[in-house]
Motif scaffolding. Structure first.
Motif, PDB file in Angstrom:
ATOM      1  N   ALA A  12       8.869  35.322  64.292  1.00 19.32           N
ATOM      2  CA  ALA A  12       9.020  36.131  65.663  1.00 19.32           C
ATOM      3  C   ALA A  12       9.748  36.309  66.654  1.00 19.32           C
ATOM      4  N   GLY A  13      10.597  37.699  66.218  1.00 18.30           N
ATOM      5  CA  GLY A  13      11.742  37.401  67.329  1.00 18.30           C
ATOM      6  C   GLY A  13      13.103  37.006  66.970  1.00 18.30           C
ATOM      7  N   SER A  14      13.023  35.962  65.386  1.00 21.28           N
ATOM      8  CA  SER A  14      14.290  35.050  65.112  1.00 21.28           C
ATOM      9  C   SER A  14      15.173  36.197  64.908  1.00 21.28           C
ATOM     10  N   GLY A  15      15.140  37.139  64.939  1.00 19.61           N
ATOM     11  CA  GLY A  15      16.708  38.307  65.020  1.00 19.61           C
ATOM     12  C   GLY A  15      16.737  38.084  63.326  1.00 19.61           C
ATOM     13  N   LEU A  16      15.944  37.863  62.119  1.00 21.71           N
ATOM     14  CA  LEU A  16      15.898  37.282  61.404  1.00 21.71           C
ATOM     15  C   LEU A  16      15.592  38.457  60.375  1.00 21.71           C
ATOM     16  N   SER A  17      16.452  38.309  58.985  1.00 22.93           N
ATOM     17  CA  SER A  17      15.326  39.794  57.914  1.00 22.93           C
ATOM     18  C   SER A  17      13.888  39.109  57.818  1.00 22.93           C
ATOM     19  N   VAL A  18      12.987  40.770  57.248  1.00 22.90           N
ATOM     20  CA  VAL A  18      12.558  39.721  56.329  1.00 22.90           C
ATOM     21  C   VAL A  18      12.413  39.444  55.756  1.00 22.90           C
ATOM     22  N   LEU A  19      12.829  38.992  54.449  1.00 21.29           N
ATOM     23  CA  LEU A  19      13.663  38.381  53.343  1.00 21.29           C
ATOM     24  C   LEU A  19      14.325  37.255  53.963  1.00 21.29           C
ATOM     25  N   GLN A  20      14.897  37.281  54.746  1.00 25.61           N
ATOM     26  CA  GLN A  20      14.906  35.676  55.271  1.00 25.61           C
ATOM     27  C   GLN A  20      13.830  34.774  55.453  1.00 25.61           C
ATOM     28  N   ILE A  21      13.027  35.703  56.586  1.00 24.78           N
ATOM     29  CA  ILE A  21      12.158  34.940  56.947  1.00 24.78           C
ATOM     30  C   ILE A  21      11.260  34.559  55.909  1.00 24.78           C
ATOM     31  N   GLY A  22      10.908  35.319  54.952  1.00 24.91           N
ATOM     32  CA  GLY A  22       9.954  34.727  54.177  1.00 24.91           C
ATOM     33  C   GLY A  22      10.909  33.729  52.945  1.00 24.91           C
ATOM     34  N   ASP A  23      12.212  33.858  53.220  1.00 22.65           N
ATOM     35  CA  ASP A  23      12.941  32.787  52.686  1.00 22.65           C
ATOM     36  C   ASP A  23      12.506  31.342  53.162  1.00 22.65           C
ATOM     37  N   ALA A  24      12.646  31.816  54.280  1.00 21.23           N
ATOM     38  CA  ALA A  24      12.723  30.116  55.839  1.00 21.23           C
ATOM     39  C   ALA A  24      11.436  29.485  55.159  1.00 21.23           C
ATOM     40  N   LEU A  25      10.345  30.162  55.390  1.00 23.21           N
ATOM     41  CA  LEU A  25       8.743  30.326  55.768  1.00 23.21           C
ATOM     42  C   LEU A  25       8.591  29.568  54.052  1.00 23.21           C
ATOM     43  N   ASN A  26       8.793  29.943  53.091  1.00 26.38           N
ATOM     44  CA  ASN A  26       8.614  29.146  52.474  1.00 26.38           C
ATOM     45  C   ASN A  26       9.593  27.973  51.877  1.00 26.38           C
ATOM     46  N   LEU A  27      10.859  27.830  52.220  1.00 23.47           N
ATOM     47  CA  LEU A  27      11.525  26.710  52.244  1.00 23.47           C
ATOM     48  C   LEU A  27      10.480  25.599  53.415  1.00 23.47           C
ATOM     49  N   GLY A  28       9.902  25.920  54.483  1.00 22.67           N
ATOM     50  CA  GLY A  28       9.246  25.290  55.201  1.00 22.67           C
ATOM     51  C   GLY A  28       8.674  24.699  54.711  1.00 22.67           C
ATOM     52  N   LEU A  29       7.506  25.525  54.299  1.00 25.87           N
ATOM     53  CA  LEU A  29       6.279  24.807  53.152  1.00 25.87           C
ATOM     54  C   LEU A  29       6.257  23.971  51.772  1.00 25.87           C
ATOM     55  N   THR A  30       7.604  24.144  51.407  1.00 27.86           N
ATOM     56  CA  THR A  30       8.100  23.559  50.551  1.00 27.86           C
ATOM     57  C   THR A  30       8.238  21.937  51.181  1.00 27.86           C
ATOM     58  N   PHE A  31       8.944  21.839  52.100  1.00 29.38           N
ATOM     59  CA  PHE A  31       9.594  20.901  52.272  1.00 29.38           C
ATOM     60  C   PHE A  31       8.666  20.000  52.838  1.00 29.38           C
ATOM     61  N   VAL A  32       7.625  19.968  53.725  1.00 33.85           N
ATOM     62  CA  VAL A  32       6.534  19.691  54.585  1.00 33.85           C
ATOM     63  C   VAL A  32       5.661  19.304  53.337  1.00 33.85           C
ATOM     64  N   HIS A  33       4.779  20.134  52.094  1.00 39.38           N
ATOM     65  CA  HIS A  33       4.456  19.444  50.976  1.00 39.38           C
ATOM     66  C   HIS A  33       4.814  18.608  50.351  1.00 39.38           C
ATOM     67  N   VAL A  34       5.923  18.658  49.652  1.00 39.35           N
ATOM     68  CA  VAL A  34       6.617  17.629  49.142  1.00 39.35           C
ATOM     69  C   VAL A  34       6.758  15.921  49.912  1.00 39.35           C
ATOM     70  N   ASN A  35       7.144  16.408  51.257  1.00 35.78           N
ATOM     71  CA  ASN A  35       7.262  15.231  52.237  1.00 35.78           C
ATOM     72  C   ASN A  35       5.995  14.855  52.776  1.00 35.78           C
ATOM     73  N   ALA A  36       5.072  15.494  52.431  1.00 37.32           N
ATOM     74  CA  ALA A  36       3.272  14.524  52.936  1.00 37.32           C
ATOM     75  C   ALA A  36       3.397  14.283  50.962  1.00 37.32           C
ATOM     76  N   LYS A  37       3.516  14.576  49.799  1.00 34.80           N
ATOM     77  CA  LYS A  37       2.675  14.036  49.114  1.00 34.80           C
ATOM     78  C   LYS A  37       3.675  12.937  49.038  1.00 34.80           C
ATOM     79  N   ASP A  38       5.254  12.355  48.998  1.00 33.58           N
ATOM     80  CA  ASP A  38       5.608  11.121  49.768  1.00 33.58           C
ATOM     81  C   ASP A  38       5.300  10.675  50.128  1.00 33.58           C
ATOM     82  N   ALA A  39       4.554  11.016  51.442  1.00 37.04           N
ATOM     83  CA  ALA A  39       4.058   9.619  52.136  1.00 37.04           C
ATOM     84  C   ALA A  39       2.859   9.185  51.911  1.00 37.04           C
ATOM     85  N   ALA A  40       1.875  10.360  50.671  1.00 36.04           N
ATOM     86  CA  ALA A  40       0.735   9.821  49.911  1.00 36.04           C
ATOM     87  C   ALA A  40       1.003   8.846  49.730  1.00 36.04           C
TER      88      ALA A  40
END
Length: 116
Positions: A12-40
């Motif tokens: 919120a308030g980032s100035g990103l477009s709605v598509l960029q927000i969706g893309d940034a969220l998906n990228l972040g969630l994927t990054f966290v998921h992959v790193n959590a699996k790697d650590a496990a």
């Protein structure tokens, strides 16, 4: 839907477009998921083998040195040795997560809203 809305609110308030927000969220969630699996996976390997990375290299290192030539793979040898010396492991999931997350957050912050 509430979880998704909560996650999106981080932008919120980032100035990103709605598509960029969706893309940034998906990228972040994927990054966290992959790193959590790697650590496990690293934790599971340590538990199943009974050896952490330092112990594994203490045993396997001399054997590998007999069959692998540093001259054949100088870059891999130099970088692997430097990482192992600095972090006690050629791959440290905690370091990889912190390093990658920092890069990811700076890249998202540097996104420019699309031109009108």
């Amino acid at each position: 839907m509430a979880k998704y809305g909560h996650e999106l609110s981080a932008f919120a308030g980032s100035g990103l477009s709605v598509l960029q927000i969706g893309d940034a969220l998906n990228l972040g969630l994927t990054f966290v998921h992959v790193n959590a699996k790697d650590a496990a996976d690293v934790d599971a390997n340590t538990r199943s083998s009974g050896h952490d990375d330092t112990e594994w290299w203490r045993v396997a290192g001399p054997l590998l040195a007999e069959v692998l030539s540093e001259d054949a793979h100088p870059l891999a040898s130099r970088i692997g040795t430097a990482a192992g010396t600095a972090r006690g492991s050629g791959h440290d999931p905690d370091h990889a997560y912190a390093f990658g997350l920092g890069l990811l957050m700076r890249a998202i912050a540097d996104l420019q809203p699309p031109a009108p």
